[in-house]
Design an enzyme around this catalytic site. Structure first.
Site, PDB file in Angstrom:
ATOM      1  N   ASP A  66      -4.132  -7.207  10.950  1.00  0.00           N
ATOM      2  CA  ASP A  66      -4.073  -8.629  10.123  1.00  0.00           C
ATOM      3  C   ASP A  66      -4.507 -10.274   9.679  1.00  0.00           C
ATOM      4  O   ASP A  66      -3.891  -9.629  11.793  1.00  0.00           O
ATOM      5  CB  ASP A  66      -3.283  -8.296   8.835  1.00  0.00           C
ATOM      6  CG  ASP A  66      -1.962  -7.730   9.061  1.00  0.00           C
ATOM      7  OD1 ASP A  66      -1.807  -8.065  10.535  1.00  0.00           O
ATOM      8  OD2 ASP A  66      -1.712  -7.409   8.170  1.00  0.00           O
ATOM      9  N   HIS A 139       3.898  -2.188   2.045  1.00  0.00           N
ATOM     10  CA  HIS A 139       2.411  -2.541   2.699  1.00  0.00           C
ATOM     11  C   HIS A 139       1.610  -1.602   4.117  1.00  0.00           C
ATOM     12  O   HIS A 139       2.787  -1.821   4.728  1.00  0.00           O
ATOM     13  CB  HIS A 139       1.874  -3.642   2.014  1.00  0.00           C
ATOM     14  CG  HIS A 139       2.713  -4.845   2.933  1.00  0.00           C
ATOM     15  ND1 HIS A 139       3.234  -5.779   2.597  1.00  0.00           N
ATOM     16  CD2 HIS A 139       3.223  -5.126   4.199  1.00  0.00           C
ATOM     17  CE1 HIS A 139       3.656  -6.474   3.257  1.00  0.00           C
ATOM     18  NE2 HIS A 139       4.010  -6.006   4.486  1.00  0.00           N
ATOM     19  N   GLU A 144      -1.500  -4.414   0.475  1.00  0.00           N
ATOM     20  CA  GLU A 144       0.080  -4.501  -1.074  1.00  0.00           C
ATOM     21  C   GLU A 144      -1.138  -2.915  -1.985  1.00  0.00           C
ATOM     22  O   GLU A 144      -1.690  -2.788  -2.072  1.00  0.00           O
ATOM     23  CB  GLU A 144      -0.522  -5.795  -1.537  1.00  0.00           C
ATOM     24  CG  GLU A 144      -0.045  -7.473  -0.550  1.00  0.00           C
ATOM     25  CD  GLU A 144       1.211  -7.694  -0.350  1.00  0.00           C
ATOM     26  OE1 GLU A 144       1.862  -6.764  -0.431  1.00  0.00           O
ATOM     27  OE2 GLU A 144       0.907  -8.334   0.723  1.00  0.00           O
TER      28      GLU A 144
HETATM   29  C1  GLP Z   1       3.959  -7.884   7.237  1.00  0.00           C
HETATM   30  C2  GLP Z   1       2.349  -7.475   7.924  1.00  0.00           C
HETATM   31  C3  GLP Z   1       2.618  -6.125   7.887  1.00  0.00           C
HETATM   32  C4  GLP Z   1       3.903  -5.893   8.445  1.00  0.00           C
HETATM   33  C5  GLP Z   1       4.089  -5.801   7.585  1.00  0.00           C
HETATM   34  C6  GLP Z   1       6.267  -6.293   8.479  1.00  0.00           C
HETATM   35  O1  GLP Z   1       3.382  -8.617   6.139  1.00  0.00           O
HETATM   36  N1  GLP Z   1       0.974  -7.988   7.556  1.00  0.00           N
HETATM   37  O2  GLP Z   1       1.950  -5.520   9.620  1.00  0.00           O
HETATM   38  O3  GLP Z   1       3.795  -4.357   9.548  1.00  0.00           O
HETATM   39  O4  GLP Z   1       4.832  -7.224   6.742  1.00  0.00           O
HETATM   40  O5  GLP Z   1       6.727  -6.960   8.438  1.00  0.00           O
HETATM   41  P1  GLP Z   1       8.202  -6.577   8.994  1.00  0.00           P
HETATM   42  O6  GLP Z   1       7.688  -5.823  10.647  1.00  0.00           O
HETATM   43  O7  GLP Z   1       8.229  -8.135  10.450  1.00  0.00           O
HETATM   44  O8  GLP Z   1       9.533  -6.177   8.908  1.00  0.00           O
END
Ligand code: GLP
Length: 248
Positions: A66, A139, A144
């Site tokens: 993304d 998500h 989402e």
């Molecule tokens: C973000 C990304 C995801 C990621 C998630 C968790 O929004 N789009 O790909 O896995 O949130 O993030 P984190 O690893 O910082 O908790």
């Protein structure tokens, strides 16, 4: 399959072993990679191995899950910037082997850009290995809660719970939308590895693994895939029955 490891560094080591297996088994691996804090210990490990000359990925092709939209690749907020710093600039991946969603495409170009991204994955032979984190709301990528299981790469609005997370950019420049691969895109990967670490992920991990599959917890849809490995640390496993040890 579920692995519960002692801490995020142990989780990273376990995923690095999975990566080694992929690199040994597949001639030209295609990877779909995440950003976020969860893969950072893994990327640190890989950087150290690139520096030591013990990791070679010049024969790989990477895609990322993304990108914020609108967002320039050279913005310090961008996922491209994150990946350059965390992995790409320290690796032997040729620039041509790195595919990324472009956060600067115009509204008119979004549909064709997203379709081209899907087609590039297929043309590369399909994704061999999709590595995922999980959001506190369940998500995956920017899919989402409520996302359809047959979703593909597209523009999405970010959930308030995603935008309120510690570390999420705030202020006037705060991203409100993103380009993301879909759930169907992720499910098309031959193998999926989901990493989750920290107590704040415990409830979304429990819902993903122990509640009925539902679009309201996108990560739960992964259970329909035949080759998924969950790699948790103990904190992320705490809400599971017996800390996850009955599952494997
Ligand atoms: C973000 C990304 C995801 C990621 C998630 C968790 O929004 N789009 O790909 O896995 O949130 O993030 P984190 O690893 O910082 O908790």
């Amino acid at each position: 399959m579920l692995h519960v490891t002692r801490n995020p560094v142990a989780a990273a080591h376990l995923v690095a072993v999975q990566l080694d297996e992929l690199l040994a088994q597949v001639a030209a691996p295609v990877l779909l990679l995440p950003t976020g804090s969860t893969p950072q210990p893994l990327y640190a490990l890989l950087r150290a191995r690139f520096a030591a000359g013990t990791l070679h990925m010049a024969h790989c092709q990477t895609f990322n899950l993304d990108e914020y939209w609108p967002c320039r690749a050279d913005s310090p907020l961008s996922f491209r910037h994150f990946m350059e710093n965390e992995l790409f600039q320290h690796s032997d991946l040729p620039p041509a082997a790195i595919a990324f969603l472009d956060g600067t495409v115009s509204t008119d170009e979004i549909a064709s850009h997203c379709l081209a991204y899907e087609q590039a994955m297929v043309a590369a032979g399909g994704v061999d290995w999709c590595l995922l984190g999980i959001g506190v709301n369940g998500h995956i990528a920017f899919n989402e809660p409520g996302t359809a299981a047959n979703s593909v790469t597209r523009l999405v609005q970010l959930a308030a719970s995603t935008r309120q997370r510690p570390g999420f950019p705030q202020g006037n420049d705060a991203p409100k939308a993103g380009l993301t691969v879909g759930i169907q895109t992720i499910m098309s990967a031959k193998k999926i590895i989901v990493m989750a670490c920290g107590i704040e992920k415990a409830e979304s991990v429990r819902r993903a693994l122990e509640e009925p599959r539902s679009i309201h917890t996108p990560a739960s849809l992964l259970r329909a895939h035949s080759n998924v490995i969950w790699v948790l640390d103990e904190a992320a496993a705490t809400a599971l029955q017996n800390g996850g040890r009955t599952l494997s």
